[in-house]
Write an enzyme that holds these catalytic residues in place. Structure first.
Site, short mmCIF file in Angstrom:
data_model
loop_
_atom_site.label_atom_id
_atom_site.label_comp_id
_atom_site.label_asym_id
_atom_site.label_seq_id
_atom_site.Cartn_x
_atom_site.Cartn_y
_atom_site.Cartn_z
N GLU A 85 14.55 23.73 55.11
CA GLU A 85 13.88 22.75 54.26
C GLU A 85 14.78 22.24 53.14
O GLU A 85 14.34 21.47 52.30
CB GLU A 85 12.61 23.38 53.65
N ARG A 137 14.40 25.73 49.69
CA ARG A 137 14.52 24.28 49.59
C ARG A 137 15.77 23.80 48.87
O ARG A 137 15.91 22.62 48.59
CB ARG A 137 13.24 23.68 49.00
N GLU A 199 -1.57 32.60 47.63
CA GLU A 199 -2.49 32.99 48.70
C GLU A 199 -2.70 34.51 48.71
O GLU A 199 -3.75 35.01 49.09
CB GLU A 199 -1.95 32.55 50.07
N THR A 258 0.92 29.00 40.95
CA THR A 258 2.37 29.21 41.09
C THR A 258 3.12 27.88 41.07
O THR A 258 2.63 26.87 41.57
CB THR A 258 2.69 29.98 42.38
N ASP A 323 -7.12 24.84 47.84
CA ASP A 323 -5.67 24.97 47.95
C ASP A 323 -4.97 23.64 47.65
O ASP A 323 -3.91 23.35 48.18
CB ASP A 323 -5.26 25.49 49.35
N ASN A 410 2.57 17.42 51.68
CA ASN A 410 2.96 18.77 51.30
C ASN A 410 4.27 18.73 50.51
O ASN A 410 4.48 17.84 49.69
CB ASN A 410 2.99 19.68 52.54
N CYS A 630 1.73 33.30 61.32
CA CYS A 630 3.17 33.32 61.60
C CYS A 630 3.49 33.05 63.07
O CYS A 630 4.49 32.41 63.38
CB CYS A 630 3.77 34.67 61.21
N HIS A 631 2.65 33.59 63.98
CA HIS A 631 2.99 33.50 65.40
C HIS A 631 2.32 32.33 66.11
O HIS A 631 2.50 32.16 67.31
CB HIS A 631 2.65 34.82 66.11
N MET A 668 8.96 42.01 60.92
CA MET A 668 7.62 42.30 61.43
C MET A 668 7.20 43.68 60.92
O MET A 668 7.64 44.71 61.43
CB MET A 668 7.64 42.27 62.97
CA CA Z 1 -1.25 27.42 48.46
#
Ligand code: CA
Length: 726
Positions: A85, A137, A199, A258, A323, A410, A630-631, A668
């Site tokens: 990113e 980023r 989160e 945050t 959110d 986003n 994640c998956h 993991m």
């Molecule tokens: Ca968030």
């Protein structure tokens, strides 16, 4: 002649003499150079190129007339399949950029040769604290050093010439699930850095560190702490009046807020702008009994960069519960409104409205929705506050609401072209089913939002092919070319799916964007006409930059699919995502070739299915509660391990991996705190079922074509129904 003009004149003289950069100390960026960035357009000295973060390149040798000759100059393999990113920083012929796990790269901007790399060796188990992939980023470069925040909360300073560590400092309490993915900004020898983790449940803040020593200079908390312990500052005392102590947010998730991405700086006003994130938990009835605005959640806050003290704030989503962060890209520009030149700050936060504010005072000027919005009807021009369409929202029953937590926009940066006067928004329309989590208890899941994620998932047992079709029909991305004066969209480029790359506009009347399909595309900046594209083999989420070496202009972009929606996936899987991340650079006449993409992986023969339909259904629900973030939705993942493709040996080790953390050093961790052996067995059964389903899909047959066609029609009907009823 002001100091800025002197700097400008010197830069032009240097360019004319052809000595530009050749003799400079590596990474010799300072405040005067960033302020005078337009005088050295061949460099990209700061995250948004300028302190105002417009992401507009004054270079114009690549333009609407020459674009047809643009070709690949070089590529650099970065050896990862995780999301990339970063905005590359370019200083005097050297690119400084970052990859997954906060790795840092210095690359020769003309040849693509790697000069040095630095791996901060983030313990892989910390990756579970990164909500949205182990991305980064970008770096900041200042006076011969390169500064990067790491996933595990460190701020590090490297020697720009060698990549050697100069200092590092821990910016977080390591007992809490903070993470850093954002790029630092540097103002007056202070490195400004925030973090993420709302989160999971943390209390937000942004800090300034002395660039030379790594000592903390100031910290601005974004939400109040435990009221019994008093306040860190008068700013917190003010904020605390907008929270209901009965919500006990300080021990139920920290309150959130945050500062995980966006900042901007106006040196004339001496104001540092920070974008503040969502509440923790999301659910405002849990967090603050739905009382008060809950400052400074979802706000743009202007700070004094010398002291970290609050100067003004504007809250985009008072008492947010969706959110809806205001951490999205902020752009400073001087634009004419009502015949008056105004110093404005502009943002398209997740909540779907595009805001124009006076950046000296924080005064609200205007806001209109840039995507489909249902949570509010409009922003009241008299008060600058949104008017919620239903104050109860999802309090009593689950409700489909636009935009989703992924946002109408986003983190993918926008761009503002002073030539066209347009802001280019990498936007997306997608809804989300919000519902309160019944009997919410902190710590039941790693994520603590007091929102029932299962309500947003397709029903267990629904055919994944139908889910895929519905997601593709509903979730649409586009480039919105937005006129901030008239507050309306001037034109739009529609994409097939959401989650496309950040934007770059240039003086060549060009607009560049990478997309989810795996191509970098150039459009006319004034009307959106598609002019040129290059295949990149993998999806792009990062924003392109432009720079020049020895007078030759380049366009460069990090290529690699991932991030929040990239991981959750199930939306735009592409061939070639297994290729891995790269930095690509293009120039006129470039003739380099990417090596052929490897063939898609072959599905190993899955074990026989021995579980009952009930067990598979239970596994489906558990998978989507704990694993899919994640998956990937329906266990389809182009980024992390695609669990349908587990090898026989992996199936053998399944419980050891899932419960005992056998692969924790790969990121993991074990889940025995949350999952029983029966739970793991059910998830395993579901994954085996998905492997068999995939095997049947790959075998094809005429009926599969008919089914997909029918699902496509059904999906369009569902999407239409959702649009008109939401
Ligand atoms: Ca968030």
């Amino acid at each position: 002649m002001g100091s800025r003009n002197v700097r400008h004149a010197l830069a032009i003289a240097a360019l004319l003499l052809g000595i530009h950069g050749a003799q400079a100390t590596p990474g010799a960026v300072d405040e005067a150079r960033i302020i005078g960035a337009d005088g050295e357009p061949g460099n990209w000295l700061a995250h948004g190129r300028t302190y105002g973060e417009q992401r507009f390149s004054p270079l114009d040798s690549i333009n609407v007339d020459t674009i047809g000759k643009l070709g690949l100059a070089w590529y650099a393999d970065l050896g990862t399949r995780r999301g990339l990113e970063a905005t590359p920083i370019v200083v005097d012929g050297v690119i400084y950029t970052t990859g997954d796990w906060s790795r840092v790269y210095a690359i020769d901007a003309a040849s693509g040769k790697t000069l040095w790399t630095y791996d901060p060796k983030v313990p892989r188990a910390w990756g579970v604290n990164a909500c949205c992939d182990v991305v980064n980023r970008g770096a900041a470069v200042w006076k011969g050093r390169v500064y990067v925040g790491t996933i595990d909360g460190r701020l590090i300073a490297l020697d720009a010439a060698t990549g050697q560590l100069v200092w590092e400092t821990l910016t977080i309490d390591p007992s809490k699930p903070y993470s850093i993915t954002g790029a630092p900004r540097i103002v007056k020898d202070k490195v400004i850095i925030g973090n993420g983790g709302a989160e999971y449940g943390v209390r937000g803040y942004v800090s300034a560190y002395d660039a030379n020593t790594g000592q903390m200079v100031w910290r601005f908390w974004t939400v109040p702490g435990d009221p019994a312990k008093g306040f860190e500052s008068p700013d917190m005392e003010m904020a605390a009046k907008t929270w209901n102590p009965a919500g006990e947010w300080w021990n139920k998730g920290g309150g959130g807020g945050t500062v995980w991405d966006s900042m901007a700086y106006d040196p004339d006003l001496n104001l540092l702008y920070v974008g503040v994130g969502n509440g923790a938990p999301w659910n405002r009835w849990e967090r603050s009994k739905a009382e008060g605005d809950n400052l400074f959640l979802s706000s743009i806050v202007a700070l004094d960069p010398d002291t970290g003290r609050h100067v003004w704030h504007y809250q985009t989503t008072p008492s947010e519960t969706f959110d809806y962060t205001a951490t999205q890209h902020m752009i400073l520009a001087d634009i004419t409104l009502g015949g008056q030149l105004r110093k404005v700050i502009m943002q398209a936060p997740k909540n779907g409205f595009f805001y124009v504010l006076d950046r000296a005072t924080g005064q609200f000027i205007s806001a209109e929705n840039y995507v489909h919005v249902t949570w509010a009807t409009h922003v009241d021009p008299a008060t600058g506050r949104p008017v919620e369409s239903d104050p109860n929202q999802y309090r009593d029953e689950k409700k489909l609401i636009f935009p989703a937590p992924f946002g109408g926009h986003n983190w993918q940066p926008m761009s503002y072209s002073p030539l066209t006067g347009l802001v280019y928004i990498p936007a997306q329309d997608l809804p989300f089913t919000y519902a309160q989590e019944k009997g919410f208890k902190y710590g039941r899941h790693p994520w603590n939002m007091a929102v029932d994620m299962a309500a947003a998932m397709p029903p267990a047992g629904q055919d994944p092919a139908l889910t895929r079709n519905v997601m593709r029909a509903i979730a649409k991305g586009h480039i919105g070319a937005w006129d901030p004066v008239a507050q309306k969209e001037v034109w739009r480029v529609q994409h097939d799916g959401p989650w496309n790359g950040g934007m770059l506009s240039t003086a060549g009347n060009l607009l560049f964007q990478g997309n989810a399909k795996g191509e970098l595309v150039a459009y006319r900046a004034d009307n959106g006409q598609r002019l040129w594209s290059a295949p990149t083999q993998s999806g792009i989420v990062a924003p392109p930059v432009s720079y020049a070496v020895d007078g030759e202009q380049y366009v460069a972009v990090m290529v690699g699919w991932g991030g929040a929606l990239g991981l959750a996936g199930g939306i735009a899987p592409r061939e070639g995502d297994q290729v891995g991340g790269r930095l690509l650079a293009f120039k006129l006449g470039g003739s380099a070739q990417l090596p052929p993409a490897p063939p898609p992986p072959v599905l190993p023969q899955p074990p026989a299915q021995t579980a009952s339909a009930d067990t598979i259904g239970k596994g489906d629900a558990l998978y989507h509660a704990y694993c899919s973030v994640c998956h990937g939705l329906n266990a389809e993942s182009p980024t992390l391990a695609d669990l349908r493709y587990m090898q026989p040996a992996t199936h053998e080790l399944f419980d050891k991996i899932v419960l005992d953390g056998l692969y924790k050093d790969l990121g993991m961790v074990g889940w025995s705190k949350y999952l029983s052996a029966d739970d793991a067995h059910a998830i395993h059964a579901y994954l085996i079922e998905r492997a068999h389903q995939t095997q049947r899909e790959q075998a094809g047959g005429w009926w599969l074509g008919v089914k997909n066609w029918a699902y496509g029609v059904l999906a369009k009907l569902i999407a239409w129904f959702i649009q008109i009823t939401a």
